[in-house]
Design an enzyme around this catalytic site. Structure first.
Site, PDB file in Angstrom:
ATOM      1  N   ALA A   1       0.852  -1.187   0.000  1.00  0.00           N
ATOM      2  CA  ALA A   1       0.000   0.000   0.000  1.00  0.00           C
ATOM      3  C   ALA A   1       0.883   1.231   0.000  1.00  0.00           C
ATOM      4  CB  ALA A   1      -0.929   0.003   1.221  1.00  0.00           C
TER       5      ALA A   1
ATOM      6  N   ASN B   1      -0.619   7.898   0.391  1.00  0.00           N
ATOM      7  CA  ASN B   1      -1.004   9.192  -0.148  1.00  0.00           C
ATOM      8  C   ASN B   1      -2.117   9.800   0.718  1.00  0.00           C
ATOM      9  OD1 ASN B   1       0.520   8.321  -2.559  1.00  0.00           O
ATOM     10  ND2 ASN B   1      -1.299   7.067  -2.942  1.00  0.00           N
TER      11      ASN B   1
ATOM     12  N   GLU C   1       8.456   5.120   8.179  1.00  0.00           N
ATOM     13  CA  GLU C   1       8.167   3.697   8.007  1.00  0.00           C
ATOM     14  C   GLU C   1       8.278   2.897   9.300  1.00  0.00           C
ATOM     15  OE1 GLU C   1       6.615   2.712   5.665  1.00  0.00           O
ATOM     16  OE2 GLU C   1       7.033   4.119   4.048  1.00  0.00           O
TER      17      GLU C   1
ATOM     18  N   GLU D   1      -0.884   2.418   6.991  1.00  0.00           N
ATOM     19  CA  GLU D   1      -1.000   3.582   6.099  1.00  0.00           C
ATOM     20  C   GLU D   1      -1.700   4.739   6.792  1.00  0.00           C
ATOM     21  OE1 GLU D   1       0.789   3.305   3.520  1.00  0.00           O
ATOM     22  OE2 GLU D   1       1.032   1.154   3.830  1.00  0.00           O
TER      23      GLU D   1
ATOM     24  N   HIS E   1       0.581   6.831   8.760  1.00  0.00           N
ATOM     25  CA  HIS E   1       1.354   7.724   7.896  1.00  0.00           C
ATOM     26  C   HIS E   1       0.676   9.074   7.685  1.00  0.00           C
ATOM     27  CE1 HIS E   1       4.828   5.530   6.580  1.00  0.00           C
ATOM     28  NE2 HIS E   1       4.156   4.527   6.050  1.00  0.00           N
TER      29      HIS E   1
END
Length: 833
Positions: A270, A273, A326, A304, A307
């Site tokens: 994945a 964004n 990460e 994700e 993030h």
């Protein structure tokens, strides 16, 4: 021009100089996606307007595409000076408006703007993937993370398509068969996390609300996968994650929407964004799926989501600090899964699988500190690895235990408030964690973030001491287990702090001494001889799944290091894997067993071990509880076993043909059918007609890719040779089709058919690296590395190519190390029997 070349490989020093002289404010990107390659256009128009201040008269903008048509600097047309990767901008002033008109190239490699045509319904799907530096394949841009800007996307696409980007649409105009969608400007973003997706995606919607904030949610996949798309579970995990992170981070979700798109031919799990997360379609389970697969998907969704703060809101200045996003996301994915979803035992999978990845990476000669030295983009591309992800997450787990969970999250909250929409380095984060915890974290950082390798921990029963190689500080627990009536039961848990090479610990007498019980530290733990005997007798009786996972991990690490003979490891697997109740652990163990047979068992003993493994996987497929996860895991393991030994080929063929019953409860879905058919092809029991017949049952994108693998796997030297050459030479192969071609060529007993190409492999790889994108070149270099019985060819190449690109040499060195380990462990297994 799409080749990887010197101009495309941006360095840390030159990008630092550029960001020091350029202050980027706003970027407007206009993409025309209405044309299609099969309509006579091979690319797409892309028009970019950049607004920035400058203290230099000239700089460059990054772009890799088909052409650059026009460059206008402050209203003045300039000569186009483009070398295929960089566009020169001259005549700059203090304040600048630059407009660039160019043509980008549609991608079939998953880099840039990927274009996919669904064979089921003929529909076209587009999506972008940029990390670390492929935004320049779609739009001229300043391709470095520390040059953030407000991006406004304007996308023209066929009418009726979903068109998505990082922000919500603010204007949509329809002109006949086309539409133009303009999105709201983003908050400051790095170019690599901007995104666009367009196509007739199937979608589900919802919303999340908390403390007066409402965020619209979307989940999308290809229309032909709609019946397999469990959007309800995906949106449920999404809401649970947003609840958790909203509370934990104390900073409201910073983006206006939260769309998640599951896309075809994706190179990653994945990508984060903001507002438009992209996922591999492998997470759309089109057949039977285990709870471990759902856990993995939930973990990725939450990874994700983390993030959105770690990486998107606050971004590392350069790729040296890739860990700042990460490592944190990898840790947070597991933490949030355990804390906020039904997957409460996520740390079991983390200990068994994520840390196994880290341990393997950390023993390579190319290992690096978590805070790495990344001189250029090629090095950055290769550092999305087990160190940056799993080792980083492991040491963060230690940090949380050391500093305290409350202090850790308070430090994170301060970090977000201080650096929102900016860029940071290691020191920025440590300052806030130290302030929140009251602890000096510089020594911890030096010991864990800025060093390489790991400690190996053993227990000396006679001395009553824990011994560690490569000494560093550890806080851990030691579990003491007694073997009673054939069962292992823990009767003591002793905590200890280690710093030196030898540390005295007082432990009660125990049949099994399990070092690092609870998985508090990052280290390889060895089992002493008495403990090994105990787990050989009773491993599957351990009630705690995490304890079993740590024992399985210790056994596997000892096997990989040549300390536990591979054949003894396999005996333990055959005895206790059938009793493994945690399907995530079972999947890891069956995978490791198959790998051990192919790599670590001495060649003269392989046939016997392969037959024993085939017999076990066959028996467990029949004996496992009908319809359960274990049955499916064993049936999948059977596929790999049957690719080397055809003793069950007749039964498999009969089940595929409908001439024999499938074990009760086993879902013989399309994916399992293709897997069994690949095994039959590898042993000479299936051919092209069988592959065509199977495709008639499953004429989908996945089916077509599977057919390529079956055809390449046929047990025929000429077929394997054709597949080997197609992988190198057929530029029409997509990323997924290339993978299938390589995998087919390497299926089953392939060495005898591919050994003749060893010299050609080494003759090809340097030109391939310079001519192909790094994503494709990496697949070829690693996937077709010769499984030789000698290190001489690879050593000769390394000696003769000392000046080869560093990233290429790194891949070859790593493959050499894997081969050297194979040879070394086989030899040790011969001695140890």
């Amino acid at each position: 021009m799409t080749s990887a070349n010197a101009a495309a490989n941006l360095s840390r020093d030159e990008t630092a100089a550029r960001s020091a002289s350029i202050s980027l404010r706003d970027v407007r990107v206009e993409l025309d996606l209405t044309g299609a390659p099969d309509a006579g256009r091979t690319g797409f128009p892309t028009v970019v307007t950049l607004e920035f201040d400058a203290t230099v008269e000239a700089t460059w903008v990054d772009f890799i595409g088909e052409s650059v048509e026009r460059v206008v600097v402050n209203g003045v047309d300039r000569d186009v000076a483009w070398d295929g990767a960089r566009i020169l901008l001259a005549g700059l002033e203090g304040e600048n408006v630059v407009r660039i008109e160019a043509v980008g190239a549609y991608s079939r490699s998953g880099e840039g703007l990927h274009r996919f045509r669904d064979p089921v319904d003929g529909e076209t799907y587009l999506y972008t993937q940029y990390e670390p530096a492929d935004a320049r394949r779609v739009m001229p841009c300043f391709e470095q993370p520390d040059m953030k800007a407000r991006f406004t996307f304007v996308v023209s696409a066929p009418a009726g398509w979903h068109v998505l980007s990082n922000q919500a649409a603010v204007r949509t105009e329809v002109h006949g068969d086309a539409q133009t969608v303009e999105f709201a400007p983003t908050l400051p973003l790095s170019s690599y996390i901007t995104a666009v997706a367009a196509g007739p995606y199937h979608g589900a919607s919802g919303e999340w609300s908390r403390d007066g904030l409402t965020v619209p949610l979307g989940a999308y996949c290809r229309a032909s996968l709609a019946r397999h798309f469990d959007a309800d579970e995906i949106l449920e995990i999404t809401r649970q994650g947003l609840d958790f992170f909203h509370e934990a981070f104390g900073f409201p979700y910073p983006w206006s929407t939260y769309d998640q798109v599951f896309v075809p031919e994706y190179n990653l799990g994945a990508m984060e964004n903001p507002g438009l997360v992209t996922f591999t379609e492998a997470y759309v389970f089109r057949g039977a799926s285990t709870d471990a697969q759902h856990e993995a998907r939930a973990n990725t969704i939450l990874h994700e989501m983390a993030h959105m703060w770690f990486g998107d809101l606050v971004t590392m200045r350069w790729w040296d600090d890739l860990w700042l996003k990460e490592s944190f996301a990898d840790y947070m994915g597991s933490h949030a899964s355990a804390a906020a979803t039904r997957f409460a035992d996520t740390w079991v999978s983390f200990a068994a699988r994520r840390k196994a990845w880290a341990y393997q990476q950390d023993q390579l000669p190319t290992t690096h500190p978590i805070v790495a030295d990344i001189p250029d983009l090629e090095a950055a591309k290769l550092n999305f690895d087990g160190i940056t992800y799993a080792k980083g997450a492991s040491v963060l787990k230690q940090l949380v235990a050391y500093a305290g969970e409350d202090a850790f999250f308070e430090g994170a909250r301060r970090y977000f408030r201080a650096h929102a929409y900016g860029n940071t380095t290691l020191d920025d984060l440590l300052a806030h964690l130290e302030a929140a915890s009251g602890r000096d974290l510089r020594a911890w950082s030096a010991a864990w973030l800025e060093t390489t390798g790991m400690s190996t921990l053993t227990y000396d029963r006679e001395a009553g001491e824990l011994i560690q190689t490569d000494p560093r500080p550890h806080r851990l627990a030691i579990g003491c287990y007694a073997l009673r009536d054939g069962r292992l039961e823990r009767n003591a848990l002793v905590e200890a702090d280690l710093r030196d090479e030898r540390t005295r610990v007082e432990l009660p007498d125990a049949d099994l001494v399990l070092i690092n019980d609870g998985d508090l530290t990052y280290a390889k733990a060895r089992l002493d001889a008495r403990s090994l005997d105990a787990v050989e007798e009773a491993l599957s009786t351990l009630e705690d799944a995490l304890a079993r996972g740590l024992v399985w991990s210790a056994l596997w690490n000892a096997t990989r290091d040549g300390e536990l003979p591979a054949r003894r490891y396999l005996e333990i697997v055959r005895r206790h894997a059938p009793g493994e109740a945690h399907v995530g652990l079972l999947g890891g163990v069956t995978g490791n067993a198959a790998f051990a047979i192919g790599h670590y068992v001495p060649i003269e003993a392989r046939a016997e071990e392969r037959r024993a493994w085939l017999d076990l996987t066959w028996a467990q497929t029949q004996a496992a509880a009908p319809g359960g996860d274990a049955q499916l895991a064993w049936a999948r393991a059977l596929s790999g076993a049957a690719a080397f030994d055809d003793a069950r080929a007749g039964e498999l063929r009969a089940m595929l043909d409908g001439a024999a019953p499938v074990p009760a409860g086993l879902p013989l879905d399309a994916d399992l059918r293709w897997s069994w058919l690949t095994a039959l092809a590898a042993t000479g029991h299936a051919g092209e007609a069988d592959a065509d017949a199977e495709l008639a049952r499953d004429d989908t994108a996945t089916g077509r890719t599977a057919r390529i693998r079956v055809l390449a796997a046929r047990r025929d030297a000429d077929v394997r040779a054709a597949a080997w050459h197609a992988a190198w030479d057929d530029r029409s192969l997509t990323n997924d089709h290339l993978d299938a071609t390589i995998a087919g060529a390497r299926t089953g007993e392939s060495r005898s058919m591919l050994a003749r190409f060893d010299d050609e492999y080494f003759a090809r790889i340097r030109d391939t690296w310079s001519e192909r994108s790094i994503e494709i070149a990496r697949r070829l270099v690693t996937g077709l590395f010769p499984a030789s019985d000698s290190l001489e060819p690879v050593d000769a190449w390394l000696a003769a190519n000392a000046d080869a690109p560093g990233a290429l040499r790194r891949l070859v060195i790593e493959q050499r190390d894997h081969l050297a380990r194979d040879l070394r462990v086989r030899e040790a297994s011969l001695r140890g029997r």
